[in-house]
Design a protein around this motif. Structure first.
Motif, PDB file in Angstrom:
ATOM      1  N   LYS A  46       1.254  -1.111  -0.220  1.00 51.06           N
ATOM      2  CA  LYS A  46       0.384   0.078   0.107  1.00 51.06           C
ATOM      3  C   LYS A  46       1.298   1.088  -0.096  1.00 51.06           C
ATOM      4  CE  LYS A  46      -4.500   1.114   1.780  1.00 51.06           C
ATOM      5  NZ  LYS A  46      -4.752   2.275   1.581  1.00 51.06           N
ATOM      6  N   LEU A  47       0.653   2.207  -0.959  1.00 53.17           N
ATOM      7  CA  LEU A  47       1.397   2.985  -0.939  1.00 53.17           C
ATOM      8  C   LEU A  47       0.794   4.025  -0.193  1.00 53.17           C
ATOM      9  CD1 LEU A  47       1.734   3.321  -4.934  1.00 53.17           C
ATOM     10  CD2 LEU A  47       3.578   2.802  -3.460  1.00 53.17           C
ATOM     11  N   PRO A  48       2.051   5.269   0.488  1.00 52.40           N
ATOM     12  CA  PRO A  48       1.470   6.491   1.463  1.00 52.40           C
ATOM     13  C   PRO A  48       0.511   7.257   0.449  1.00 52.40           C
ATOM     14  CG  PRO A  48       4.010   6.501   0.552  1.00 52.40           C
ATOM     15  CD  PRO A  48       3.238   5.131   0.180  1.00 52.40           C
ATOM     16  N   PRO A  49      -0.368   7.841   0.311  1.00 53.58           N
ATOM     17  CA  PRO A  49      -0.443   9.048   0.200  1.00 53.58           C
ATOM     18  C   PRO A  49       0.226  10.013   0.249  1.00 53.58           C
ATOM     19  CG  PRO A  49      -2.396   8.679   1.856  1.00 53.58           C
ATOM     20  CD  PRO A  49      -0.282   7.721   2.170  1.00 53.58           C
ATOM     21  N   TRP A  50      -0.528  10.546  -1.653  1.00 57.23           N
ATOM     22  CA  TRP A  50       0.388  11.994  -1.906  1.00 57.23           C
ATOM     23  C   TRP A  50       0.132  13.202  -1.349  1.00 57.23           C
ATOM     24  CZ3 TRP A  50       4.584  11.853  -4.957  1.00 57.23           C
ATOM     25  CH2 TRP A  50       4.970  13.536  -5.409  1.00 57.23           C
ATOM     26  N   SER A  51       1.579  13.643  -0.648  1.00 57.56           N
ATOM     27  CA  SER A  51       1.373  14.169   0.302  1.00 57.56           C
ATOM     28  C   SER A  51       1.465  16.107  -0.185  1.00 57.56           C
ATOM     29  CB  SER A  51       2.258  14.894   1.341  1.00 57.56           C
ATOM     30  OG  SER A  51       3.252  14.589   1.024  1.00 57.56           O
ATOM     31  N   GLN A  54       7.482  16.757  -2.553  1.00 58.06           N
ATOM     32  CA  GLN A  54       8.723  15.850  -2.436  1.00 58.06           C
ATOM     33  C   GLN A  54       9.476  15.545  -1.770  1.00 58.06           C
ATOM     34  OE1 GLN A  54       7.977  15.537  -6.397  1.00 58.06           O
ATOM     35  NE2 GLN A  54       9.155  13.487  -7.028  1.00 58.06           N
TER      36      GLN A  54
END
Lengths: 185, 157
Positions: A46-51, A54
Protein backbone atom coordinates in the motif's frame (compact mmCIF):
# COMPACT_ATOMS: atom_id res chain seq x y z
CA UNK A 1 -47.85 -39.09 -50.10
CA UNK A 2 -46.36 -42.45 -49.78
CA UNK A 3 -42.98 -40.99 -50.37
CA UNK A 4 -43.32 -38.46 -47.62
CA UNK A 5 -44.32 -41.05 -45.10
CA UNK A 6 -41.32 -43.05 -45.94
CA UNK A 7 -38.98 -40.11 -45.32
CA UNK A 8 -40.66 -39.38 -42.00
CA UNK A 9 -39.96 -42.88 -40.95
CA UNK A 10 -36.37 -42.47 -41.86
CA UNK A 11 -36.11 -39.27 -39.77
CA UNK A 12 -36.89 -41.30 -36.72
CA UNK A 13 -33.62 -43.11 -36.98
CA UNK A 14 -31.02 -41.94 -34.49
CA UNK A 15 -28.33 -39.40 -35.19
CA UNK A 16 -24.95 -40.98 -35.18
CA UNK A 17 -23.24 -39.82 -32.01
CA UNK A 18 -19.90 -41.26 -32.98
CA UNK A 19 -18.55 -37.90 -34.08
CA UNK A 20 -19.56 -36.24 -30.84
CA UNK A 21 -16.22 -37.16 -29.32
CA UNK A 22 -14.39 -35.63 -32.25
CA UNK A 23 -16.26 -32.37 -31.96
CA UNK A 24 -15.61 -32.27 -28.23
CA UNK A 25 -11.95 -33.00 -28.90
CA UNK A 26 -11.71 -30.12 -31.30
CA UNK A 27 -13.19 -27.73 -28.77
CA UNK A 28 -10.99 -29.19 -26.07
CA UNK A 29 -7.85 -28.64 -28.10
CA UNK A 30 -8.92 -25.09 -28.84
CA UNK A 31 -9.31 -24.28 -25.16
CA UNK A 32 -6.15 -26.15 -24.26
CA UNK A 33 -4.19 -23.97 -26.64
CA UNK A 34 -5.77 -20.68 -25.65
CA UNK A 35 -5.63 -21.28 -21.90
CA UNK A 36 -2.95 -19.40 -20.05
CA UNK A 37 -2.94 -20.53 -16.49
CA UNK A 38 -1.05 -17.60 -15.13
CA UNK A 39 -2.17 -16.83 -11.66
CA UNK A 40 -1.71 -13.24 -10.72
CA UNK A 41 0.59 -13.37 -7.79
CA UNK A 42 2.87 -10.77 -6.39
CA UNK A 43 3.91 -8.63 -3.49
CA UNK A 44 0.98 -6.46 -2.48
CA UNK A 45 1.83 -3.14 -0.93
CA UNK A 46 0.00 0.00 0.00
CA UNK A 47 1.56 3.25 -1.11
CA UNK A 48 1.46 6.28 1.14
CA UNK A 49 -0.92 8.98 -0.05
CA UNK A 50 0.57 11.82 -2.05
CA UNK A 51 1.17 14.76 0.24
CA UNK A 52 2.19 17.26 -2.38
CA UNK A 53 5.77 17.70 -1.30
CA UNK A 54 8.57 15.74 -2.78
CA UNK A 55 10.93 16.53 0.07
CA UNK A 56 11.82 13.83 2.53
CA UNK A 57 10.38 14.45 5.92
CA UNK A 58 13.11 14.47 8.45
CA UNK A 59 12.65 11.49 10.64
CA UNK A 60 12.49 12.69 14.19
CA UNK A 61 12.48 9.27 15.80
CA UNK A 62 15.35 7.91 17.76
CA UNK A 63 17.95 6.53 15.38
CA UNK A 64 18.09 3.24 17.28
CA UNK A 65 14.55 2.58 16.08
CA UNK A 66 15.38 2.97 12.40
CA UNK A 67 16.60 0.10 10.28
CA UNK A 68 17.86 1.84 7.18
CA UNK A 69 18.48 -0.06 4.00
CA UNK A 70 20.12 1.69 1.08
CA UNK A 71 20.49 0.09 -2.33
CA UNK A 72 22.81 1.75 -4.84
CA UNK A 73 23.14 1.58 -8.61
CA UNK A 74 25.52 -1.36 -8.37
CA UNK A 75 22.86 -3.26 -6.45
CA UNK A 76 24.91 -3.21 -3.27
CA UNK A 77 23.20 -2.88 0.05
CA UNK A 78 24.07 -0.68 2.96
CA UNK A 79 22.25 -1.76 6.09
CA UNK A 80 22.60 0.68 8.99
CA UNK A 81 25.79 2.01 7.47
CA UNK A 82 27.32 -1.37 6.86
CA UNK A 83 27.74 -3.29 3.60
CA UNK A 84 25.57 -6.39 3.78
CA UNK A 85 24.81 -9.54 1.83
CA UNK A 86 21.24 -9.83 0.62
CA UNK A 87 20.74 -13.23 2.22
CA UNK A 88 21.59 -11.89 5.67
CA UNK A 89 19.15 -8.99 5.65
CA UNK A 90 16.21 -11.00 6.86
CA UNK A 91 17.87 -12.24 10.03
CA UNK A 92 19.34 -8.86 10.79
CA UNK A 93 15.92 -7.27 10.41
CA UNK A 94 14.35 -9.87 12.67
CA UNK A 95 16.96 -9.33 15.34
CA UNK A 96 16.54 -5.59 15.05
CA UNK A 97 12.76 -5.68 15.41
CA UNK A 98 12.50 -8.07 18.32
CA UNK A 99 15.77 -7.11 20.04
CA UNK A 100 15.82 -10.29 22.15
CA UNK A 101 19.03 -9.40 23.96
CA UNK A 102 17.88 -5.89 24.79
CA UNK A 103 20.79 -4.28 22.99
CA UNK A 104 21.12 -0.50 23.16
CA UNK A 105 21.39 0.02 19.41
CA UNK A 106 18.39 -2.05 18.31
CA UNK A 107 14.69 -1.18 18.40
CA UNK A 108 13.16 -0.36 21.78
CA UNK A 109 10.12 -2.47 20.98
CA UNK A 110 8.64 -4.03 17.84
CA UNK A 111 6.01 -1.28 17.90
CA UNK A 112 8.55 1.47 17.53
CA UNK A 113 10.70 -0.26 14.91
CA UNK A 114 10.75 1.46 11.54
CA UNK A 115 12.27 0.09 8.38
CA UNK A 116 13.47 2.70 5.97
CA UNK A 117 14.18 1.67 2.41
CA UNK A 118 15.90 3.88 -0.08
CA UNK A 119 17.11 3.04 -3.53
CA UNK A 120 18.60 4.78 -6.51
CA UNK A 121 16.86 5.35 -9.82
CA UNK A 122 19.48 3.10 -11.34
CA UNK A 123 18.87 0.20 -9.00
CA UNK A 124 17.77 -2.99 -10.65
CA UNK A 125 14.09 -3.73 -10.17
CA UNK A 126 14.93 -7.35 -9.41
CA UNK A 127 17.22 -6.35 -6.57
CA UNK A 128 14.64 -3.96 -5.19
CA UNK A 129 11.98 -6.67 -5.19
CA UNK A 130 14.34 -9.14 -3.53
CA UNK A 131 15.18 -6.68 -0.78
CA UNK A 132 11.56 -5.75 -0.27
CA UNK A 133 10.67 -9.41 -0.20
CA UNK A 134 13.31 -10.16 2.44
CA UNK A 135 12.05 -7.36 4.67
CA UNK A 136 8.51 -8.57 4.30
CA UNK A 137 9.64 -12.13 4.94
CA UNK A 138 11.26 -11.00 8.20
CA UNK A 139 7.92 -9.66 9.37
CA UNK A 140 5.90 -12.65 8.26
CA UNK A 141 8.30 -14.98 10.08
CA UNK A 142 7.97 -12.89 13.23
CA UNK A 143 4.20 -12.96 12.88
CA UNK A 144 4.37 -16.71 12.52
CA UNK A 145 6.46 -17.07 15.65
CA UNK A 146 4.21 -14.74 17.61
CA UNK A 147 1.15 -16.58 16.41
CA UNK A 148 2.59 -19.94 17.44
CA UNK A 149 3.31 -18.54 20.86
CA UNK A 150 -0.10 -16.95 21.36
CA UNK A 151 -2.49 -19.26 19.56
CA UNK A 152 -0.45 -22.34 18.74
CA UNK A 153 -1.14 -21.94 15.03
CA UNK A 154 0.85 -20.43 12.18
CA UNK A 155 -0.13 -16.97 10.99
CA UNK A 156 -2.52 -17.29 8.11
CA UNK A 157 -5.88 -18.74 7.22
CA UNK A 158 -6.18 -20.61 10.53
CA UNK A 159 -6.51 -17.37 12.50
CA UNK A 160 -9.55 -15.16 12.82
CA UNK A 161 -9.26 -11.58 11.70
CA UNK A 162 -9.31 -10.42 15.33
CA UNK A 163 -6.35 -12.66 16.15
CA UNK A 164 -4.53 -11.44 13.07
CA UNK A 165 -5.12 -7.86 14.07
CA UNK A 166 -3.76 -8.53 17.53
CA UNK A 167 -0.54 -9.90 16.11
CA UNK A 168 -0.20 -7.01 13.70
CA UNK A 169 -0.77 -4.64 16.59
CA UNK A 170 2.06 -6.22 18.53
CA UNK A 171 4.44 -6.24 15.57
CA UNK A 172 3.26 -3.63 13.06
CA UNK A 173 4.81 -3.63 9.61
CA UNK A 174 6.14 -0.12 9.19
CA UNK A 175 8.20 0.42 6.09
CA UNK A 176 8.87 3.87 4.84
CA UNK A 177 10.24 4.41 1.39
CA UNK A 178 12.19 7.54 0.67
CA UNK A 179 12.35 9.23 -2.71
CA UNK A 180 15.07 7.52 -4.73
CA UNK A 181 18.38 9.19 -5.31
CA UNK A 182 19.30 10.07 -8.88
CA UNK A 183 22.88 9.03 -9.43
CA UNK A 184 22.46 6.41 -12.09
CA UNK A 185 19.55 6.84 -14.41
CA UNK B 1 -10.38 -75.03 -14.95
CA UNK B 2 -12.94 -75.65 -17.61
CA UNK B 3 -15.12 -73.06 -16.08
CA UNK B 4 -12.48 -70.39 -16.46
CA UNK B 5 -11.72 -71.01 -20.07
CA UNK B 6 -15.39 -70.87 -20.86
CA UNK B 7 -15.74 -67.49 -19.28
CA UNK B 8 -12.75 -66.12 -21.13
CA UNK B 9 -14.20 -67.18 -24.40
CA UNK B 10 -17.48 -65.42 -23.74
CA UNK B 11 -16.04 -62.07 -22.70
CA UNK B 12 -16.31 -59.23 -25.16
CA UNK B 13 -12.80 -58.00 -25.90
CA UNK B 14 -13.85 -54.48 -26.87
CA UNK B 15 -13.86 -51.66 -24.34
CA UNK B 16 -16.95 -49.55 -24.53
CA UNK B 17 -16.19 -46.07 -25.83
CA UNK B 18 -19.65 -44.77 -25.11
CA UNK B 19 -18.46 -42.73 -22.13
CA UNK B 20 -15.56 -41.19 -24.03
CA UNK B 21 -17.50 -38.09 -25.10
CA UNK B 22 -18.56 -37.55 -21.51
CA UNK B 23 -14.97 -37.64 -20.31
CA UNK B 24 -13.89 -35.26 -23.04
CA UNK B 25 -16.78 -32.94 -22.24
CA UNK B 26 -15.75 -32.84 -18.63
CA UNK B 27 -12.23 -31.84 -19.60
CA UNK B 28 -13.67 -29.34 -22.03
CA UNK B 29 -15.80 -27.67 -19.38
CA UNK B 30 -12.85 -27.52 -17.05
CA UNK B 31 -10.76 -25.65 -19.59
CA UNK B 32 -13.67 -23.46 -20.64
CA UNK B 33 -14.13 -22.34 -17.06
CA UNK B 34 -10.47 -21.78 -16.29
CA UNK B 35 -9.63 -20.00 -19.53
CA UNK B 36 -9.06 -16.30 -19.25
CA UNK B 37 -9.08 -14.56 -22.55
CA UNK B 38 -6.40 -11.94 -22.45
CA UNK B 39 -7.73 -8.81 -24.01
CA UNK B 40 -4.47 -6.96 -24.17
CA UNK B 41 -1.64 -8.31 -26.21
CA UNK B 42 1.78 -8.04 -24.62
CA UNK B 43 3.91 -5.51 -26.47
CA UNK B 44 6.87 -5.44 -24.13
CA UNK B 45 8.86 -8.45 -23.02
CA UNK B 46 8.36 -9.07 -19.33
CA UNK B 47 10.03 -11.65 -17.16
CA UNK B 48 8.91 -10.90 -13.62
CA UNK B 49 11.34 -11.35 -10.71
CA UNK B 50 11.09 -14.07 -8.11
CA UNK B 51 9.84 -13.65 -4.56
CA UNK B 52 8.38 -15.62 -1.68
CA UNK B 53 5.93 -13.28 0.05
CA UNK B 54 3.25 -13.57 -2.57
CA UNK B 55 -0.40 -12.75 -2.36
CA UNK B 56 -2.89 -13.77 -4.97
CA UNK B 57 -5.05 -11.24 -6.78
CA UNK B 58 -8.50 -12.71 -6.54
CA UNK B 59 -10.80 -10.84 -8.84
CA UNK B 60 -9.45 -10.12 -12.27
CA UNK B 61 -12.03 -7.48 -13.06
CA UNK B 62 -10.68 -5.39 -10.19
CA UNK B 63 -7.12 -5.40 -11.45
CA UNK B 64 -5.49 -3.16 -13.99
CA UNK B 65 -2.14 -4.06 -15.43
CA UNK B 66 0.86 -1.85 -16.03
CA UNK B 67 3.60 -3.56 -17.99
CA UNK B 68 7.18 -2.34 -18.04
CA UNK B 69 9.86 -3.82 -20.21
CA UNK B 70 11.79 -3.68 -23.43
CA UNK B 71 9.55 -3.36 -26.51
CA UNK B 72 9.10 -6.57 -28.48
CA UNK B 73 11.14 -6.96 -31.63
CA UNK B 74 8.38 -5.88 -34.02
CA UNK B 75 7.98 -2.57 -32.15
CA UNK B 76 11.68 -1.90 -31.87
CA UNK B 77 11.91 0.29 -34.97
CA UNK B 78 9.16 2.54 -33.65
CA UNK B 79 9.77 2.55 -29.92
CA UNK B 80 13.44 1.67 -29.53
CA UNK B 81 14.96 -0.73 -27.07
CA UNK B 82 14.80 1.23 -23.82
CA UNK B 83 12.20 0.04 -21.30
CA UNK B 84 8.72 1.35 -22.04
CA UNK B 85 5.40 1.34 -20.25
CA UNK B 86 2.42 -0.49 -21.70
CA UNK B 87 -0.99 0.54 -20.43
CA UNK B 88 -3.82 -1.69 -21.57
CA UNK B 89 -2.97 -2.43 -25.17
CA UNK B 90 -0.90 0.58 -26.11
CA UNK B 91 2.37 2.18 -25.18
CA UNK B 92 2.16 5.09 -22.79
CA UNK B 93 4.06 7.21 -20.32
CA UNK B 94 3.48 7.88 -16.66
CA UNK B 95 1.44 10.92 -17.70
CA UNK B 96 -1.18 8.66 -19.26
CA UNK B 97 -1.73 6.77 -16.02
CA UNK B 98 -4.52 8.94 -14.51
CA UNK B 99 -6.61 8.56 -17.67
CA UNK B 100 -5.89 4.86 -17.83
CA UNK B 101 -6.95 4.37 -14.21
CA UNK B 102 -10.08 6.43 -14.73
CA UNK B 103 -11.07 4.36 -17.76
CA UNK B 104 -10.76 1.20 -15.68
CA UNK B 105 -12.53 2.71 -12.70
CA UNK B 106 -15.52 3.58 -14.85
CA UNK B 107 -16.03 -0.11 -15.64
CA UNK B 108 -16.12 -1.13 -11.98
CA UNK B 109 -19.23 -0.75 -9.85
CA UNK B 110 -19.05 2.06 -7.33
CA UNK B 111 -18.87 0.03 -4.17
CA UNK B 112 -15.99 -2.07 -5.47
CA UNK B 113 -13.83 0.86 -6.51
CA UNK B 114 -11.90 0.85 -3.26
CA UNK B 115 -10.76 -2.70 -3.94
CA UNK B 116 -9.02 -1.98 -7.24
CA UNK B 117 -5.43 -3.14 -7.47
CA UNK B 118 -2.83 -1.99 -9.92
CA UNK B 119 -0.59 -4.83 -10.88
CA UNK B 120 2.88 -3.73 -11.93
CA UNK B 121 4.31 -6.38 -14.19
CA UNK B 122 7.84 -5.19 -14.67
CA UNK B 123 10.78 -7.02 -16.12
CA UNK B 124 13.45 -7.84 -13.54
CA UNK B 125 16.11 -6.03 -15.54
CA UNK B 126 14.51 -2.57 -15.70
CA UNK B 127 15.84 0.12 -13.40
CA UNK B 128 13.90 1.64 -10.55
CA UNK B 129 13.67 5.07 -12.20
CA UNK B 130 10.77 4.13 -14.45
CA UNK B 131 9.10 2.18 -11.64
CA UNK B 132 9.43 5.14 -9.26
CA UNK B 133 7.82 7.42 -11.83
CA UNK B 134 4.86 5.06 -12.04
CA UNK B 135 4.60 4.82 -8.28
CA UNK B 136 4.54 8.60 -8.02
CA UNK B 137 1.90 8.83 -10.75
CA UNK B 138 -0.22 6.21 -8.98
CA UNK B 139 0.07 8.03 -5.68
CA UNK B 140 -0.94 11.30 -7.30
CA UNK B 141 -3.93 9.57 -8.88
CA UNK B 142 -4.97 8.13 -5.53
CA UNK B 143 -4.41 4.52 -6.57
CA UNK B 144 -2.54 3.27 -3.52
CA UNK B 145 -3.11 -0.47 -3.69
CA UNK B 146 -0.48 -1.99 -5.88
CA UNK B 147 0.94 -5.41 -6.48
CA UNK B 148 4.43 -6.10 -7.78
CA UNK B 149 3.90 -9.13 -9.93
CA UNK B 150 6.34 -11.93 -9.14
CA UNK B 151 6.89 -15.64 -9.55
CA UNK B 152 7.26 -18.04 -6.68
CA UNK B 153 10.87 -18.71 -5.74
CA UNK B 154 11.75 -22.32 -5.21
CA UNK B 155 15.28 -22.20 -3.89
CA UNK B 156 16.80 -20.17 -1.09
CA UNK B 157 18.83 -17.06 -1.68
Amino acid sequence: MLDKKKSKNRMKSEINAGSMADIAFLLLIFFLVTTTIDVDKGISIKLPPWSGTQLDEKVTTNSRNVFSVLVNTKNEMLVRGQLEEISLIKNRAKEFIMNPSGAKNLAISPRSAIISLKNDRGTNYKTYITVYNELKAAYSELWDEESQELFGKPYGEALTSVQKKEIRDRIPFILSEAEPTEFGD
Amino acid sequence: MGKFSKKGGKADPEVSTASLPDIIFMLLFFFMVTTVMRTSELMVSVSVPEATELTKLEKKSLVNYIYIGRPMERYESEFGTAPRIQLGNKFGTDKDIPLFLEAHRAKVSERERGLIYSSIRADGEVTMGIVSDIKTALRKAGQLKINYSARARAKDL
